[in-house]
Write a protein that holds these residues in place. Structure first.
Motif, short mmCIF file in Angstrom:
data_model
loop_
_atom_site.label_atom_id
_atom_site.label_comp_id
_atom_site.label_asym_id
_atom_site.label_seq_id
_atom_site.Cartn_x
_atom_site.Cartn_y
_atom_site.Cartn_z
N LYS A 268 -17.42 -2.19 7.28
CA LYS A 268 -17.10 -0.82 7.71
C LYS A 268 -16.68 0.07 6.54
N TYR A 269 -16.35 -0.54 5.38
CA TYR A 269 -15.91 0.25 4.24
C TYR A 269 -17.06 0.68 3.31
N ILE A 270 -18.27 0.25 3.63
CA ILE A 270 -19.43 0.67 2.83
C ILE A 270 -19.54 2.19 2.84
N SER A 271 -19.74 2.75 1.65
CA SER A 271 -19.88 4.21 1.41
C SER A 271 -18.55 4.95 1.43
N LYS A 272 -17.43 4.25 1.65
CA LYS A 272 -16.12 4.91 1.63
C LYS A 272 -15.70 5.21 0.20
N GLU B 210 -4.97 0.05 2.37
CA GLU B 210 -3.80 0.30 3.21
C GLU B 210 -4.09 1.46 4.13
N ASN B 211 -4.00 1.21 5.43
CA ASN B 211 -4.30 2.25 6.42
C ASN B 211 -5.67 2.86 6.19
N ASP B 212 -6.62 1.99 5.86
CA ASP B 212 -8.02 2.37 5.60
C ASP B 212 -8.19 3.25 4.36
N ILE B 213 -7.16 3.36 3.54
CA ILE B 213 -7.27 4.05 2.25
C ILE B 213 -7.53 3.00 1.19
N ILE B 214 -8.61 3.17 0.43
CA ILE B 214 -9.05 2.15 -0.53
C ILE B 214 -8.68 2.58 -1.95
N LYS B 215 -8.03 1.67 -2.66
CA LYS B 215 -7.66 1.93 -4.04
C LYS B 215 -8.14 0.78 -4.92
N VAL B 216 -8.57 1.13 -6.13
CA VAL B 216 -8.90 0.10 -7.11
C VAL B 216 -7.83 0.12 -8.19
N LEU B 217 -7.20 -1.01 -8.40
CA LEU B 217 -6.13 -1.12 -9.37
C LEU B 217 -6.68 -1.33 -10.77
#
Length: 227
Positions: A11-15, A62-69
Motif C-alpha cells: 500500500k506504500y508504493i508511490s507514497k 509512523e501513522n502512515d508517514i514514511i521517513k528515510v533515516l
C-alpha cells in the motif's frame, strides 16, 4: 522499522518519502523481499529520476508517514550500542576476576575475545566519525550558500529590486533550509560526541541488586533524645 510483509507494504508504493528534517527524498517505487515475503530492502525513485535502495533499518513508518533515516546516523547509533555493550562485558569480566569468582585461565579466554571485539568496533567507530565529519562539512557549505543568498535578497529588497511578496517567499524558503541543516548538523554532532567518548571512556556498569540495597541502607541517622 517494524517488519512488513509484502501484503502489508504494497500500500506504500508511490507514497512520498522524506528525511527526518522534512526534505523530500523521493517516493517508494518497489521493494525486495526474502523467501518468507518479509520486505528487506526498499527502492526509492528520487526527484532526478535516479533509483536507490535502502535497508529497512533506515525506513521508519509512523501513522502512515514514511521517513528515510540517514545511513550514517543509523550506523552511528548501532556502533554506539555495540561499543557500550562490549565495554560493559569487558568491565564485568574484570570485576569477576577481582572478586575471585573466575580463574585467571577463564579470564584470559574471554579477555582475548572482548579485546578483539573492542578493537574492531573502535576502528569502525573511527571510520564513521570521519564520514560524519565529512557530512557536517557539506552541511556547513550549504549553510554558507543560504546565508549568502539571504544577504543578497535583503540587499535587493532594500534597494527596491524585488517587492515584499517575493522577498518573503525567498526568506521563507531560505529559513526552512537553514532550520533543516541546523537540525541535521546538531544530530550528527551528538552522534560524534557519543562515539568519541566511547572510544576512550567505558560506560559505568549498572548497579547490582546487592549494591542498590546497600546504598539504600546508608540513610541519614536520626537520634531522638528523651528529656
Amino acid at each position: 522499522m517494524t517488519e512488513f510483509t509484502v501484503a502489508d507494504f504494497v500500500k506504500y508504493i508511490s507514497k512520498q518519502v522524506r528525511d527526518p528534517y522534512g526534505r523530500l527524498v523521493g517516493k517508494i517505487a518497489a521493494f525486495v523481499s526474502d523467501a518468507l515475503s518479509n520486505v528487506k530492502t526498499v527502492v526509492l525513485e528520487h526527484g532526478d529520476g535516479e533509483f536507490n535502495s535502502y535497508s529497512t533499518e533506515c525506513i521508519v513508518i509512523e501513522n502512515d508517514i514514511i521517513k528515510v533515516l540517514s545511513a550514517l546516523k543509523v550506523e552511528a547509533n548501532k556502533l554506539t550500542n555495540e561499543l557500550s555493550l562490549a565495554w560493559k562485558k569487558s568491565l564485568a569480566l574484570e570485576e569477576l576476576l577481582e572478586k575471585k569468582e573466575i580463574t585467571q585461565e577463564i579470564y584470559e579466554h574471554f579477555q582475548s575475545q572482548f579485546n578483539a571485539t573492542l578493537k574492531e568496533l573502535k576502528d569502525k567507530a573511527g571510520e564513521i566519525v570521519d564520514k560524519i565529519k565529512g557530512r557536517i562539512a557539506e552541511l556547513d557549505s550549504q549553510l554558507k550558500v543560504l546565508q549568502l543568498a539571504s544577504t543578497s535578497a535583503k540587499i535587493s529588497y532594500r534597494i527596491g529590486e524585488i517587492d515584499e511578496a517575493y522577498f518573503n517567499s525567498i526568506m521563507s524558503m531560505i529559513q526552512a533550509g537553514i532550520n533543516r541543516i541546523t537540525s541535521e548538523k546538531k544530530d550528527l554532532e551528538a552522534s560524534i560526541a557519543e562515539l568519541e567518548k566511547l572510544l576512550t571512556t567505558p560506560p559505568e556498569l549498572p548497579k547490582t541488586g546487592g549494591e542498590e540495597e546497600e546504598s539504600e541502607g546508608l540513610g541519614t541517622l536520626v537520634v531522638h533524645v528523651k528529656d
